[in-house]
Design a protein around this motif. Sequence first.
Motif, PDB file in Angstrom:
ATOM      1  N   TRP A   2       0.832  -1.217   0.000  1.00  0.00           N
ATOM      2  CA  TRP A   2       0.000   0.000   0.000  1.00  0.00           C
ATOM      3  C   TRP A   2       0.860   1.258   0.000  1.00  0.00           C
ATOM      4  O   TRP A   2       1.760   1.398   0.823  1.00  0.00           O
ATOM      5  N   HIS A   3       0.574   2.166  -0.896  1.00  0.00           N
ATOM      6  CA  HIS A   3       1.314   3.433  -0.964  1.00  0.00           C
ATOM      7  C   HIS A   3       0.553   4.434  -1.823  1.00  0.00           C
ATOM      8  O   HIS A   3      -0.341   4.061  -2.583  1.00  0.00           O
ATOM      9  N   ARG A   4       0.921   5.691  -1.661  1.00  0.00           N
ATOM     10  CA  ARG A   4       0.613   6.714  -2.659  1.00  0.00           C
ATOM     11  C   ARG A   4       1.933   7.026  -3.332  1.00  0.00           C
ATOM     12  O   ARG A   4       2.975   7.000  -2.675  1.00  0.00           O
ATOM     13  N   ASP A   5       1.913   7.348  -4.633  1.00  0.00           N
ATOM     14  CA  ASP A   5       3.168   7.675  -5.292  1.00  0.00           C
ATOM     15  C   ASP A   5       3.726   8.965  -4.672  1.00  0.00           C
ATOM     16  O   ASP A   5       2.972   9.832  -4.240  1.00  0.00           O
ATOM     17  N   ALA A   6       5.042   9.047  -4.638  1.00  0.00           N
ATOM     18  CA  ALA A   6       5.725  10.133  -3.927  1.00  0.00           C
ATOM     19  C   ALA A   6       5.257  11.496  -4.433  1.00  0.00           C
ATOM     20  O   ALA A   6       4.971  11.677  -5.620  1.00  0.00           O
ATOM     21  N   GLN A  29      -4.721   5.235  -1.563  1.00  0.00           N
ATOM     22  CA  GLN A  29      -3.538   4.390  -1.668  1.00  0.00           C
ATOM     23  C   GLN A  29      -3.850   3.260  -2.651  1.00  0.00           C
ATOM     24  O   GLN A  29      -5.008   2.896  -2.827  1.00  0.00           O
ATOM     25  N   HIS A  30      -2.794   2.699  -3.249  1.00  0.00           N
ATOM     26  CA  HIS A  30      -2.985   1.540  -4.116  1.00  0.00           C
ATOM     27  C   HIS A  30      -1.931   0.484  -3.806  1.00  0.00           C
ATOM     28  O   HIS A  30      -0.893   0.777  -3.211  1.00  0.00           O
ATOM     29  N   SER A  31      -2.244  -0.751  -4.198  1.00  0.00           N
ATOM     30  CA  SER A  31      -1.318  -1.874  -3.999  1.00  0.00           C
ATOM     31  C   SER A  31      -1.640  -2.952  -5.025  1.00  0.00           C
ATOM     32  O   SER A  31      -2.726  -2.957  -5.625  1.00  0.00           O
ATOM     33  N   PHE A  90       4.517   5.748 -16.210  1.00  0.00           N
ATOM     34  CA  PHE A  90       4.986   7.065 -16.669  1.00  0.00           C
ATOM     35  C   PHE A  90       4.507   8.116 -15.684  1.00  0.00           C
ATOM     36  O   PHE A  90       3.328   8.128 -15.300  1.00  0.00           O
ATOM     37  N   ARG A  91       5.430   8.992 -15.298  1.00  0.00           N
ATOM     38  CA  ARG A  91       5.075  10.019 -14.320  1.00  0.00           C
ATOM     39  C   ARG A  91       5.631  11.376 -14.725  1.00  0.00           C
ATOM     40  O   ARG A  91       6.671  11.461 -15.379  1.00  0.00           O
ATOM     41  N   GLN A  92       4.936  12.392 -14.251  1.00  0.00           N
ATOM     42  CA  GLN A  92       5.439  13.752 -14.355  1.00  0.00           C
ATOM     43  C   GLN A  92       6.366  14.007 -13.174  1.00  0.00           C
ATOM     44  O   GLN A  92       6.248  13.356 -12.151  1.00  0.00           O
TER      45      GLN A  92
HETATM   46 FE   LIG Z   1       2.190   3.429  -7.255  1.00  0.00          FE
END
Ligand SMILES: [Fe+2]
Length: 184
Positions: A107-111, A163-165, A178-180
């Motif tokens: 479980w996390h949120r992206d930084a 949160q996602h996992s 892909f992230r900004q």
């Molecule tokens: Fe993530």
Amino acid sequence: MRGVHERPAGLTYQPELVDPDEERSLLTALAAYDFGEVRMHGQIARRTVRHFGYDYDYGSFQLTETEAVPVELHEVRERCARLAGVPADSLAQALVTRYPPGAVIGWHRDAPAFGPTVAGLSLGSDCLLRFQRGRGDQRRVYEVELAARSAYVLAGAARSSWQHSIPPVPRLRYSVTFRQVRRS
Ligand SMILES: [Fe+2]
Ligand SMILES: O=C(O)CCC(=O)C(=O)O
């Protein structure tokens, strides 16, 4: 998962972003990359990663510029950008993750160093993507099956509040995320 079922606002799911031939050639390219370990809180994860565009240090949370996103990922970055409604060149980081069978991401949120829109492509295996927010009576949950060749976008609340996992993947799976990158 316990909790009230609710679809996260800002979640987009797109099956068949790539066709089986494209998947095969992407998998061949990805299998040849060098992958590095993920060490978090002193634990080494079973999944391994390769960063392009920007390197993310899991210890210091710092982003540093690294090797450019390789040409074989340009077309899928273009499609992910279109799906997300953002310019392709704003997706400055490509994270390739290799999940051997049984590997997970907890479980996390992206930084917060990353921008408001995250798009991911799944290759090689289906898996589940789970969401949660809130606690106790307020807990909300959701899950979506990520089929091989599909893409998802996390924007809005799906990116910032939930949160996602990913629970254990059944077969070898690669994802390209892909992230900004927020510039300070
Ligand atoms: Fe993530
Ligand atoms: O493998 C995926 O599709 C998701 C990976 C993820 O959530 C992450 O790297 O932050």
